[in-house]
Write an enzyme that holds these catalytic residues in place. Structure first.
Site, PDB file in Angstrom:
ATOM      1  N   HIS A  22       9.121 -28.269 -28.947  1.00  0.00           N
ATOM      2  CA  HIS A  22      10.261 -28.675 -29.842  1.00  0.00           C
ATOM      3  C   HIS A  22      10.313 -27.871 -31.026  1.00  0.00           C
ATOM      4  O   HIS A  22      11.127 -26.983 -31.330  1.00  0.00           O
ATOM      5  CB  HIS A  22      10.446 -29.983 -30.037  1.00  0.00           C
ATOM      6  CG  HIS A  22      10.606 -30.964 -28.957  1.00  0.00           C
ATOM      7  ND1 HIS A  22      10.067 -32.325 -28.891  1.00  0.00           N
ATOM      8  CD2 HIS A  22      11.344 -31.075 -27.877  1.00  0.00           C
ATOM      9  CE1 HIS A  22      10.347 -32.854 -27.620  1.00  0.00           C
ATOM     10  NE2 HIS A  22      11.245 -32.220 -27.190  1.00  0.00           N
ATOM     11  N   LYS A  46      15.752 -43.101 -20.610  1.00  0.00           N
ATOM     12  CA  LYS A  46      14.452 -42.836 -21.208  1.00  0.00           C
ATOM     13  C   LYS A  46      14.134 -43.974 -21.923  1.00  0.00           C
ATOM     14  O   LYS A  46      14.758 -44.095 -22.987  1.00  0.00           O
ATOM     15  CB  LYS A  46      13.970 -41.632 -21.786  1.00  0.00           C
ATOM     16  CG  LYS A  46      14.429 -40.529 -21.052  1.00  0.00           C
ATOM     17  CD  LYS A  46      13.848 -39.144 -21.766  1.00  0.00           C
ATOM     18  CE  LYS A  46      14.130 -37.773 -20.850  1.00  0.00           C
ATOM     19  NZ  LYS A  46      13.761 -36.629 -21.643  1.00  0.00           N
ATOM     20  N   ARG A  95      12.117 -25.040 -19.928  1.00  0.00           N
ATOM     21  CA  ARG A  95      10.771 -24.751 -19.392  1.00  0.00           C
ATOM     22  C   ARG A  95      10.671 -24.319 -18.139  1.00  0.00           C
ATOM     23  O   ARG A  95       9.926 -23.275 -17.884  1.00  0.00           O
ATOM     24  CB  ARG A  95       9.939 -26.188 -19.781  1.00  0.00           C
ATOM     25  CG  ARG A  95       9.715 -26.565 -20.985  1.00  0.00           C
ATOM     26  CD  ARG A  95       9.160 -27.899 -21.235  1.00  0.00           C
ATOM     27  NE  ARG A  95      10.374 -28.897 -20.879  1.00  0.00           N
ATOM     28  CZ  ARG A  95      10.251 -29.917 -20.985  1.00  0.00           C
ATOM     29  NH1 ARG A  95       9.220 -30.574 -21.411  1.00  0.00           N
ATOM     30  NH2 ARG A  95      11.091 -30.787 -20.776  1.00  0.00           N
ATOM     31  N   SER A 133       6.940 -34.595 -23.918  1.00  0.00           N
ATOM     32  CA  SER A 133       6.941 -35.940 -24.701  1.00  0.00           C
ATOM     33  C   SER A 133       6.205 -37.170 -23.892  1.00  0.00           C
ATOM     34  O   SER A 133       5.317 -37.808 -24.089  1.00  0.00           O
ATOM     35  CB  SER A 133       8.107 -36.567 -25.251  1.00  0.00           C
ATOM     36  OG  SER A 133       8.611 -35.623 -26.152  1.00  0.00           O
TER      37      SER A 133
HETATM   38  P1  ADP Z   1      16.075 -34.758 -23.621  1.00  0.00           P
HETATM   39  O1  ADP Z   1      16.046 -36.219 -23.394  1.00  0.00           O
HETATM   40  O2  ADP Z   1      17.415 -34.358 -24.195  1.00  0.00           O
HETATM   41  O3  ADP Z   1      15.801 -33.704 -22.286  1.00  0.00           O
HETATM   42  P2  ADP Z   1      13.881 -33.854 -24.969  1.00  0.00           P
HETATM   43  O4  ADP Z   1      13.381 -34.360 -26.279  1.00  0.00           O
HETATM   44  O5  ADP Z   1      12.745 -34.252 -23.792  1.00  0.00           O
HETATM   45  O6  ADP Z   1      15.174 -34.442 -24.781  1.00  0.00           O
HETATM   46  O7  ADP Z   1      13.902 -32.460 -24.931  1.00  0.00           O
HETATM   47  C1  ADP Z   1      14.974 -31.791 -26.047  1.00  0.00           C
HETATM   48  C2  ADP Z   1      15.097 -30.374 -25.742  1.00  0.00           C
HETATM   49  O8  ADP Z   1      14.031 -29.530 -25.907  1.00  0.00           O
HETATM   50  C3  ADP Z   1      15.595 -30.066 -24.346  1.00  0.00           C
HETATM   51  O9  ADP Z   1      16.447 -29.095 -24.255  1.00  0.00           O
HETATM   52  C4  ADP Z   1      14.283 -29.726 -23.378  1.00  0.00           C
HETATM   53  O10 ADP Z   1      14.413 -28.846 -22.476  1.00  0.00           O
HETATM   54  C5  ADP Z   1      13.616 -28.957 -24.906  1.00  0.00           C
HETATM   55  N1  ADP Z   1      11.968 -28.980 -24.615  1.00  0.00           N
HETATM   56  C6  ADP Z   1      11.418 -29.944 -24.341  1.00  0.00           C
HETATM   57  N2  ADP Z   1      10.156 -29.607 -24.422  1.00  0.00           N
HETATM   58  C7  ADP Z   1       9.900 -28.250 -24.604  1.00  0.00           C
HETATM   59  C8  ADP Z   1       8.712 -27.296 -24.735  1.00  0.00           C
HETATM   60  N3  ADP Z   1       7.591 -27.714 -24.390  1.00  0.00           N
HETATM   61  N4  ADP Z   1       9.206 -26.126 -24.920  1.00  0.00           N
HETATM   62  C9  ADP Z   1      10.487 -25.826 -25.191  1.00  0.00           C
HETATM   63  N5  ADP Z   1      11.364 -26.708 -24.964  1.00  0.00           N
HETATM   64  C10 ADP Z   1      11.307 -27.807 -24.824  1.00  0.00           C
END
Ligand code: ADP
Length: 172
Positions: A22, A46, A95, A133
Site C-alpha cells: 500500500h 471483511k 497485484r 493484509s
Molecule cells: P480493499 O478491501 O478495498 O481491497 P485493501 O486494503 O485490501 O482494500 O487494498 C486497497 C488497495 O490496495 C486495492 O486497490 C488493492 O488492490 C491494493 N493493494 C493491496 N495490496 C497491495 C500490494 N501489495 N501492492 C499494491 N497494491 C496493493
C-alpha cells in the site's frame, strides 16, 4: 495545447493494516497527483482487526513525511467520498489476475454511479506483489521468536508493534 488542471485523487481501501505494498502505491500516487487522500473504508465482507480510527492513526504516522497526502475514514460510497475530497481520480493498486477481475466490477459500478470520476490503476511493484493484509495478520498470529523481523519485511516499522499488540496481546 492547454496544460491539464491539477488533479486530486483518493486511494480507498481497507488497510487492515497498511502494508509496504500500500505504501508503495501511496508514494507513487503522491508523485502523480496534486494531492492524495487515503480513504479508510469499511468493507462489510471483511472482518477487520483494527477499527477505522486505529487504521487512520497508523497510516497518518507512516505518511507524515509526504506533504500532499492526507488520511480520512469514510463509510458511504467511494464516489461520494471522492466528491467530498474534490477528487476526480480513484487510485487503486493491482497485484494479480484475480485483483483485475474484482477491480473491473468495482470500476464499472463506480463509473455508472459517477461517470466524471476516473479510476487509475498502478501495478504493484514486483517485490510487493505477494503482500496482503490477510497474509500479514497470519504471520503476526503464527510467527515464532523472529516475528518482529518477519513482519518488518511486509509492513512499515510503525505498524509492527501495533499489529503484535492487537493480535498477540499475551506475548511478552
Ligand atoms: P480493499 O478491501 O478495498 O481491497 P485493501 O486494503 O485490501 O482494500 O487494498 C486497497 C488497495 O490496495 C486495492 O486497490 C488493492 O488492490 C491494493 N493493494 C493491496 N495490496 C497491495 C500490494 N501489495 N501492492 C499494491 N497494491 C496493493
Amino acid at each position: 495545447m492547454s496544460p491539464l488542471a491539477p488533479r486530486r485523487a483518493i486511494y480507498p481501501g481497507s488497510f487492515d493494516p497498511l502494508t509496504l505494498g500500500h505504501l508503495d502505491i501511496i508514494q507513487r500516487g503522491s508523485a502523480l497527483f496534486e494531492s492524495l487522500t487515503v480513504g479508510v473504508g469499511t468493507n462489510p465482507e471483511k472482518r477487520a482487526a483494527f477499527t477505522p480510527a486505529e487504521r487512520v492513526e497508523l497510516i497518518r504516522r507512516v505518511v507524515s513525511p509526504l506533504p500532499n497526502v492526507e488520511v480520512a475514514s469514510f463509510d458511504g460510497l467511494t464516489v461520494d467520498f471522492a466528491r467530498q475530497c474534490r477528487a476526480t481520480v480513484v487510485l487503486r493498486g493491482m497485484r494479480t489476475l484475480s485483483d483485475i477481475e474484482q477491480e473491473f466490477t468495482f470500476t464499472l459500478a463506480n463509473r455508472a454511479l459517477a461517470p466524471d470520476i476516473e479510476t487509475v490503476f498502478l501495478m504493484a511493484s514486483e517485490r510487493y506483489t505477494h503482500i496482503s493484509s490477510t497474509l500479514i495478520k497470519q504471520v503476526a498470529l503464527l510467527g515464532g521468536p523472529q516475528v518482529e523481523q518477519q513482519l518488518s519485511g511486509f509492513v512499515p516499522p510503525e505498524i509492527v508493534p501495533a499489529l503484535l499488540a492487537k493480535l498477540r496481546p499475551q506475548r511478552p
